[in-house]
Write an enzyme that holds these catalytic residues in place. Structure first.
Site, PDB file in Angstrom:
ATOM      1  CB  SER A   1      37.113  76.308 -29.534  1.00 44.70           C
ATOM      2  OG  SER A   1      38.383  76.574 -30.096  1.00 44.70           O
TER       3      SER A   1
ATOM      4  CE1 TYR B   1      36.781  71.796 -32.443  1.00 46.62           C
ATOM      5  CE2 TYR B   1      37.963  73.881 -32.689  1.00 46.62           C
ATOM      6  CZ  TYR B   1      37.522  72.834 -31.891  1.00 46.62           C
ATOM      7  OH  TYR B   1      37.782  72.849 -30.543  1.00 46.62           O
TER       8      TYR B   1
HETATM    9  P1  NAP Z   1      40.478  64.964 -26.603  1.00 39.96           P
HETATM   10  O1  NAP Z   1      41.688  64.878 -25.756  1.00 39.96           O
HETATM   11  O2  NAP Z   1      40.541  64.460 -28.005  1.00 39.96           O
HETATM   12  O3  NAP Z   1      39.278  64.244 -25.834  1.00 39.96           O
HETATM   13  C1  NAP Z   1      38.018  64.215 -26.420  1.00 39.96           C
HETATM   14  C2  NAP Z   1      37.070  63.530 -25.472  1.00 39.96           C
HETATM   15  O4  NAP Z   1      35.763  63.593 -26.064  1.00 39.96           O
HETATM   16  C3  NAP Z   1      37.389  62.072 -25.264  1.00 39.96           C
HETATM   17  O5  NAP Z   1      37.146  61.733 -23.928  1.00 39.96           O
HETATM   18  C4  NAP Z   1      36.395  61.358 -26.198  1.00 39.96           C
HETATM   19  O6  NAP Z   1      35.984  60.083 -25.716  1.00 39.96           O
HETATM   20  C5  NAP Z   1      35.218  62.288 -26.113  1.00 39.96           C
HETATM   21  N1  NAP Z   1      34.287  62.159 -27.230  1.00 39.96           N
HETATM   22  C6  NAP Z   1      34.492  62.456 -28.531  1.00 39.96           C
HETATM   23  N2  NAP Z   1      33.383  62.182 -29.250  1.00 39.96           N
HETATM   24  C7  NAP Z   1      32.467  61.729 -28.361  1.00 39.96           C
HETATM   25  C8  NAP Z   1      31.127  61.293 -28.480  1.00 39.96           C
HETATM   26  N3  NAP Z   1      30.493  61.265 -29.657  1.00 39.96           N
HETATM   27  N4  NAP Z   1      30.488  60.858 -27.364  1.00 39.96           N
HETATM   28  C9  NAP Z   1      31.102  60.883 -26.162  1.00 39.96           C
HETATM   29  N5  NAP Z   1      32.372  61.292 -25.989  1.00 39.96           N
HETATM   30  C10 NAP Z   1      33.043  61.701 -27.090  1.00 39.96           C
HETATM   31  O7  NAP Z   1      39.974  66.479 -26.734  1.00 39.96           O
HETATM   32  P2  NAP Z   1      40.136  67.735 -25.759  1.00 39.96           P
HETATM   33  O8  NAP Z   1      41.214  68.570 -26.294  1.00 39.96           O
HETATM   34  O9  NAP Z   1      40.161  67.315 -24.344  1.00 39.96           O
HETATM   35  O10 NAP Z   1      38.784  68.498 -26.115  1.00 39.96           O
HETATM   36  C11 NAP Z   1      37.700  68.582 -25.224  1.00 39.96           C
HETATM   37  C12 NAP Z   1      36.823  69.743 -25.662  1.00 39.96           C
HETATM   38  O11 NAP Z   1      37.574  70.951 -25.620  1.00 39.96           O
HETATM   39  C13 NAP Z   1      36.290  69.615 -27.092  1.00 39.96           C
HETATM   40  O12 NAP Z   1      34.959  70.102 -27.147  1.00 39.96           O
HETATM   41  C14 NAP Z   1      37.208  70.544 -27.885  1.00 39.96           C
HETATM   42  O13 NAP Z   1      36.609  71.030 -29.049  1.00 39.96           O
HETATM   43  C15 NAP Z   1      37.451  71.629 -26.851  1.00 39.96           C
HETATM   44  N6  NAP Z   1      38.659  72.420 -27.102  1.00 39.96           N
HETATM   45  C16 NAP Z   1      39.882  71.848 -27.072  1.00 39.96           C
HETATM   46  C17 NAP Z   1      41.005  72.635 -27.320  1.00 39.96           C
HETATM   47  C18 NAP Z   1      42.407  72.087 -27.298  1.00 39.96           C
HETATM   48  O14 NAP Z   1      43.321  72.763 -27.773  1.00 39.96           O
HETATM   49  N7  NAP Z   1      42.635  70.893 -26.756  1.00 39.96           N
HETATM   50  C19 NAP Z   1      40.847  73.991 -27.603  1.00 39.96           C
HETATM   51  C20 NAP Z   1      39.582  74.540 -27.634  1.00 39.96           C
HETATM   52  C21 NAP Z   1      38.484  73.746 -27.378  1.00 39.96           C
HETATM   53  P3  NAP Z   1      36.627  58.695 -26.292  1.00 39.96           P
HETATM   54  O15 NAP Z   1      38.069  58.748 -25.892  1.00 39.96           O
HETATM   55  O16 NAP Z   1      35.871  57.629 -25.615  1.00 39.96           O
HETATM   56  O17 NAP Z   1      36.429  58.751 -27.770  1.00 39.96           O
END
Ligand code: NAP
Length: 259
Positions: free
Chosen positions: A154, A168
């Site tokens: 991130s 985080y």
């Molecule tokens: P999201 O929409 O909340 O989706 C999170 C995903 O992770 C979901 O599919 C969830 O599965 C899964 N997950 C969470 N805990 C888990 C576990 N213990 N085991 C297996 N699966 C798990 O989040 P996102 O924004 O797509 O984020 C994805 C990645 O990008 C993360 O690492 C986040 O830190 C990073 N990121 C995001 C942003 C942003 O602005 N969106 C920015 C920087 C970095 P379930 O639905 O089954 O719980």
């Protein structure tokens, strides 16, 4: 083209595991991976219907995918995830460590130990366990023929996080160090290790921070004038996995709209 990037004709289409692929960036990576010719393992923790919908989307366009439930913060569940993937598709050749949570939004001094542990188990330990399981399949000394690992970090690792998200940010800083160090450890075994630092991407993870309100208020501060979409991270991840990124190793790229 390096050993790790070349599809091995003996083993059929390459196999991609995407952790946390039921929603958001992971779901976009799974769909993009299938379009790029990978057989895709769609890992999820609790959103079964969403994961099955991703699989259905992939199959609709002629791709091959399977949804596997595993809470990747648990080492035993990670072993089971990779074992099931072995049985279904054969040895994994590509891994996107994407599963992650934002954790509690609060000043660091108010954070309870259990919340901190849950955050690091999901954002850091899970990534380490998945890297380990993948290397035990990709490394030639384990009978593998190389592979690529993409770790989703991130921009918070660089910037220290949005207000109330210091822990985080620290968890993502650990991912950047992991990418740098692991690349040195396994590069000679034909395994590339790279990372992506997404900026603010429109997914469910933003909901506790204000969701669409945050998206609108933060946009003017981003040099491109908007937040990103999950597909824009997925495109970068699939490029990093592929032969056109064959000399990209041990580095983490920013995909942040200039943030
Ligand atoms: P999201 O929409 O909340 O989706 C999170 C995903 O992770 C979901 O599919 C969830 O599965 C899964 N997950 C969470 N805990 C888990 C576990 N213990 N085991 C297996 N699966 C798990 O989040 P996102 O924004 O797509 O984020 C994805 C990645 O990008 C993360 O690492 C986040 O830190 C990073 N990121 C995001 C942003 C942003 O602005 N969106 C920015 C920087 C970095 P379930 O639905 O089954 O719980």
């Amino acid at each position: 083209m390096s050993q790790s990037d070349k599809p091995d004709p003996r083993h059929g289409p390459p196999v991609l595991i995407v952790t946390g692929a039921s929603r958001g960036i992971g779901a976009a990576c799974a769909r993009a991976g299938a379009r790029a010719g990978y057989r895709v393992v769609v890992n999820y923790s609790s959103s079964r219907d969403a994961a099955l919908a991703v699989v259905a989307d992939i199959e609709k366009v002629g791709g091959s995918a399977i949804a596997i439930r595993a809470d990747v913060s648990r080492p035993d569940a990670v072993e089971e995830l990779f074992a099931q993937s072995d049985v279904h598709f054969g040895k994994v050749t590509a891994l996107i460590n994407n599963a992650g949570i934002g954790g509690a939004i609060q000043p660091l001094e108010d954070m309870r130990p259990e919340a901190l542990e849950a955050l690091f188990r999901t954002n850091v330990y899970a990534c380490v366990h998945c890297c380990s399981a993948a290397i035990r399949r990709m490394a030639p000394r384990h009978g593998g023929s190389g592979g690529v690992i993409v770790n989703i970090s991130s921009a918070a690792a660089r910037l220290g996080g949005l207000p109330g998200m210091v822990a985080y940010a620290a968890s993502k800083g650990a991912i950047d160090s992991l990418t740098t160090g692991l690349a040195k450890e396994v590069g000679a075994q034909g395994i590339r290790v790279v990372g992506i630092r997404p900026g603010i991407i429109e997914t469910d993870i933003l909901e506790p921070m204000g969701g669409s309100t945050l998206v609108h208020t933060v946009a003017p501060s981003i040099p491109l004038g908007r937040v990103g979409q999950p597909e824009e991270i997925a495109d970068a991840a699939i490029w990093l996995l592929g032969p056109q990124a064959s000399y990209v190793h041990g580095t983490t790229i920013d995909v942040t709209g200039g943030r």
